[in-house]
Design a protein around this motif. Structure first.
Motif, mmCIF file in Angstrom:
data_model
loop_
_atom_site.group_PDB
_atom_site.id
_atom_site.type_symbol
_atom_site.label_atom_id
_atom_site.label_comp_id
_atom_site.label_asym_id
_atom_site.label_seq_id
_atom_site.Cartn_x
_atom_site.Cartn_y
_atom_site.Cartn_z
ATOM 1 N N TRP A 83 -14.273 0.008 -7.745
ATOM 2 C CA TRP A 83 -13.833 -0.007 -6.350
ATOM 3 C C TRP A 83 -12.715 -1.038 -6.199
ATOM 4 C CZ3 TRP A 83 -15.445 3.926 -3.580
ATOM 5 C CH2 TRP A 83 -16.677 4.523 -3.885
ATOM 6 N N VAL A 84 -11.654 -0.648 -5.491
ATOM 7 C CA VAL A 84 -10.476 -1.507 -5.350
ATOM 8 C C VAL A 84 -10.306 -1.896 -3.885
ATOM 9 C CG1 VAL A 84 -7.990 -1.716 -5.734
ATOM 10 C CG2 VAL A 84 -9.393 -0.351 -7.307
ATOM 11 N N VAL A 85 -10.322 -3.207 -3.637
ATOM 12 C CA VAL A 85 -10.213 -3.756 -2.287
ATOM 13 C C VAL A 85 -8.794 -4.284 -2.104
ATOM 14 C CG1 VAL A 85 -11.189 -5.387 -0.631
ATOM 15 C CG2 VAL A 85 -12.640 -4.418 -2.440
ATOM 16 N N LEU A 86 -8.040 -3.677 -1.200
ATOM 17 C CA LEU A 86 -6.614 -3.997 -1.026
ATOM 18 C C LEU A 86 -6.426 -4.889 0.199
ATOM 19 C CD1 LEU A 86 -5.260 -0.396 -1.715
ATOM 20 C CD2 LEU A 86 -5.309 -2.312 -3.310
ATOM 21 N N MET A 87 -6.388 -6.195 -0.033
ATOM 22 C CA MET A 87 -6.249 -7.161 1.060
ATOM 23 C C MET A 87 -4.855 -7.780 1.034
ATOM 24 S SD MET A 87 -9.913 -9.118 1.195
ATOM 25 C CE MET A 87 -11.411 -8.236 1.632
ATOM 26 N N MET A 155 1.375 -0.283 -1.450
ATOM 27 C CA MET A 155 1.429 1.160 -1.177
ATOM 28 C C MET A 155 1.190 1.964 -2.456
ATOM 29 S SD MET A 155 4.645 1.195 1.498
ATOM 30 C CE MET A 155 4.665 2.959 1.734
ATOM 31 N N ASP A 156 1.695 1.460 -3.584
ATOM 32 C CA ASP A 156 1.429 2.120 -4.870
ATOM 33 C C ASP A 156 -0.064 2.099 -5.183
ATOM 34 O OD1 ASP A 156 4.123 2.511 -5.130
ATOM 35 O OD2 ASP A 156 4.434 0.915 -6.603
ATOM 36 N N CYS A 157 -0.676 0.920 -5.015
ATOM 37 C CA CYS A 157 -2.114 0.785 -5.305
ATOM 38 C C CYS A 157 -2.942 1.695 -4.402
ATOM 39 C CB CYS A 157 -2.548 -0.670 -5.118
ATOM 40 S SG CYS A 157 -1.932 -1.812 -6.372
ATOM 41 N N ALA A 158 -2.545 1.794 -3.137
ATOM 42 C CA ALA A 158 -3.266 2.670 -2.213
ATOM 43 C C ALA A 158 -3.143 4.121 -2.653
ATOM 44 C CB ALA A 158 -2.719 2.494 -0.797
ATOM 45 N N ALA A 159 -1.958 4.496 -3.166
ATOM 46 C CA ALA A 159 -1.745 5.883 -3.591
ATOM 47 C C ALA A 159 -2.566 6.220 -4.833
ATOM 48 C CB ALA A 159 -0.252 6.113 -3.867
ATOM 49 N N VAL A 160 -2.589 5.324 -5.828
ATOM 50 C CA VAL A 160 -3.270 5.650 -7.084
ATOM 51 C C VAL A 160 -4.784 5.529 -6.965
ATOM 52 C CG1 VAL A 160 -1.271 4.933 -8.445
ATOM 53 C CG2 VAL A 160 -3.107 3.299 -8.045
ATOM 54 N N THR A 161 -5.274 4.782 -5.967
ATOM 55 C CA THR A 161 -6.725 4.611 -5.829
ATOM 56 C C THR A 161 -7.311 5.358 -4.640
ATOM 57 O OG1 THR A 161 -6.530 2.613 -4.445
ATOM 58 C CG2 THR A 161 -6.544 2.302 -6.849
ATOM 59 N N GLY A 162 -6.450 5.820 -3.727
ATOM 60 C CA GLY A 162 -6.956 6.499 -2.537
ATOM 61 C C GLY A 162 -7.504 5.539 -1.511
ATOM 62 N N GLY A 163 -7.140 4.267 -1.606
ATOM 63 C CA GLY A 163 -7.644 3.265 -0.672
ATOM 64 C C GLY A 163 -6.710 3.028 0.499
ATOM 65 N N THR A 164 -7.124 2.106 1.380
ATOM 66 C CA THR A 164 -6.334 1.714 2.554
ATOM 67 C C THR A 164 -6.074 0.218 2.480
ATOM 68 O OG1 THR A 164 -7.400 3.437 3.882
ATOM 69 C CG2 THR A 164 -6.260 1.684 5.071
ATOM 70 N N VAL A 165 -4.845 -0.168 2.812
ATOM 71 C CA VAL A 165 -4.452 -1.576 2.721
ATOM 72 C C VAL A 165 -4.871 -2.314 3.986
ATOM 73 C CG1 VAL A 165 -2.522 -3.167 2.415
ATOM 74 C CG2 VAL A 165 -2.491 -0.941 1.274
ATOM 75 N N GLN A 166 -5.469 -3.500 3.812
ATOM 76 C CA GLN A 166 -5.785 -4.357 4.948
ATOM 77 C C GLN A 166 -4.480 -4.972 5.440
ATOM 78 O OE1 GLN A 166 -6.459 -8.230 4.268
ATOM 79 N NE2 GLN A 166 -7.639 -8.744 6.071
ATOM 80 N N ASP A 167 -4.002 -4.474 6.569
ATOM 81 C CA ASP A 167 -2.713 -4.906 7.097
ATOM 82 C C ASP A 167 -2.746 -4.696 8.603
ATOM 83 O OD1 ASP A 167 -0.112 -5.441 7.723
ATOM 84 O OD2 ASP A 167 0.779 -4.037 6.298
ATOM 85 N N ALA A 168 -2.529 -5.760 9.359
ATOM 86 C CA ALA A 168 -2.596 -5.670 10.813
ATOM 87 C C ALA A 168 -1.601 -4.654 11.362
ATOM 88 C CB ALA A 168 -2.342 -7.045 11.430
ATOM 89 N N SER A 169 -0.453 -4.488 10.668
ATOM 90 C CA SER A 169 0.569 -3.559 11.152
ATOM 91 C C SER A 169 0.093 -2.111 11.114
ATOM 92 C CB SER A 169 1.858 -3.704 10.329
ATOM 93 O OG SER A 169 1.628 -3.342 8.986
ATOM 94 N N THR A 170 -0.900 -1.812 10.268
ATOM 95 C CA THR A 170 -1.438 -0.452 10.182
ATOM 96 C C THR A 170 -2.743 -0.309 10.954
ATOM 97 O OG1 THR A 170 -2.640 -0.951 8.140
ATOM 98 C CG2 THR A 170 -0.390 -0.122 7.918
ATOM 99 N N GLY A 171 -3.175 -1.400 11.584
ATOM 100 C CA GLY A 171 -4.384 -1.341 12.383
ATOM 101 C C GLY A 171 -5.667 -1.645 11.650
#
Length: 377
Positions: A83-87, A155-171
């Motif tokens: 599991w990949v946590v994108l913070m 954005m690359d990591c989110a694409a290859v893992t199917g995850g969502t980035v923790q980023d206030a700009s994206t909510g």
């Protein structure tokens, strides 16, 4: 359709070095027609060698010696089904950390977790996060993203893992388990990390994005950014392909690097725009469709004439030879140019004609030519 033979011919002709033609052909066999190839100076071994790493590679790892203690073998941390946590945000509250761990289903607490963090992540929050992971006996590791264009990396990591980035700009301010991505296999070292992944539509979007940057902004990109984008594009397509040049000095390396750039560029353009017969034959064929009285006809016949004159070869053959036949001046023999591998990329001929016509137009308008004066000392 271009195959390995034509790739080798184009690369060899563009550099006049058979060894470069051979190594570029090997790189094409791995990297495909995109030819996303990196060139590195190898100070440990002499000669040119090829190195291929499949998967998405990051030039970031766990960074510190303290995090090395989390590696079972002391050097790298590997996990399957991770599991990949994108913070991306540098701050996470105590309540946010508690909410994240509470959102993890019980059956997943024994799975490996990889945290991809901003290097400016709050130290106090990081300590709390580590303490919580250790207390609950998680199998975990960290990657601190220490690369330029960090947004692209996430954005690359989110694409290859199917995850969502923790980023206030994206909510996504507070992270939950449902936002985690998952990698088939990960390998984290101190200064680099590797993700094995399955190609999907999101990955294709990232590939198209890098191709657009390299194509539309090629004249605005500096060397560092160009190499960075090519490396990331290669990671998302066929993996990282490196040609390692083993020579003693930096000067020698720079010379070979420029030759390799020329060969790789010629092959790329040949794939994109096609190939034509070399040795001036393509232009000679065009001239046969025009009147002998036309001044353009004389200009189109000039390249093959100059090549023959420089080699001391008679030019009378041009009138009777078939359209695919030309002079191999190295052997003073008429050959089938396609079979002999005497070829040019279409773009090189196109650019030569555009440049020549531009000079001719300038002369006709101004009746003036400028030449740099040279002095012998």
């Amino acid at each position: 359709c271009m195959g390995k033979k034509y790739v080798k011919d184009i690369a060899t002709i563009s550099t006049k070095i058979p060894e470069i033609g051979k190594i570029v052909t090997q790189a094409y066999a791995v990297a495909g027609k995109d030819m996303n190839v990196l060139i590195e100076h190898d100070r440990d071994h002499m000669g040119m060698t090829l190195e291929h790493t499949s998967g998405y590679t990051m030039e970031s790892g766990y960074m510190t010696d303290a995090m090395k203690n989390l590696c079972p073998d002391g050097e790298k941390w590997e996990a399957n089904g991770c599991w990949v946590v994108l913070m991306k945000e540098g701050i996470m509250t105590q309540a946010g950390i508690n909410k994240f761990f509470q959102s993890i289903p019980g059956e997943n607490t024994g799975d490996p977790f990889l945290f991809v963090l901003n290097p400016n992540f709050n130290p106090n929050t990081l300590r709390i996060l580590i303490d919580t992971l250790i207390e609950n006996k998680f199998n975990f590791q960290f990657i601190f993203v220490n690369e330029a264009k960090m947004d692209d990396v996430y954005m690359d990591c989110a694409a290859v893992t199917g995850g969502t980035v923790q980023d206030a700009s994206t909510g996504v301010g507070e992270y939950e388990f449902k936002y985690c991505g998952k990698a088939d296999h990960v390998c984290v070292e101190q200064e680099k990390s590797l993700f094995n992944f399955t190609h999907n539509s999101e990955v294709q979007v990232r590939i198209d994005s890098y191709r657009e940057k390299l194509e539309k902004k090629r004249y605005k990109l500096n060397q560092v950014d160009r190499v960075m984008y090519e490396r990331r594009l290669g990671s998302l397509t066929n993996g990282i392909v490196k040609i390692k040049v083993g020579v003693p000095t930096v000067t020698e390396y720079k010379i070979i690097q420029l030759k390799l750039d020329d060969a790789i560029g010629a092959v790329r353009k040949a794939f994109k725009y096609g190939i034509v017969l070399g040795g001036g034959r393509a232009l000679l064929n065009v001239s046969t469709q025009m009147s002998d009285m036309c001044w353009i006809t004389k200009a189109l016949r000039k390249p093959s004439e100059v090549i023959c004159n420089n080699a001391g070869v008679d030019t009378n053959w041009r009138a009777s030879a078939e359209r695919t036949v030309g002079m191999d001046v190295t052997r003073n023999k008429l050959v089938d140019l396609r079979a002999a591998g005497i070829l040019d990329s279409y773009l090189s001929i196109d650019e030569a004609l555009k440049n020549a016509s531009s000079i001719a137009c300038a002369y006709l308008r101004t009746n003036t030519l400028m030449q740099k004066e040279t002095t012998n000392k």
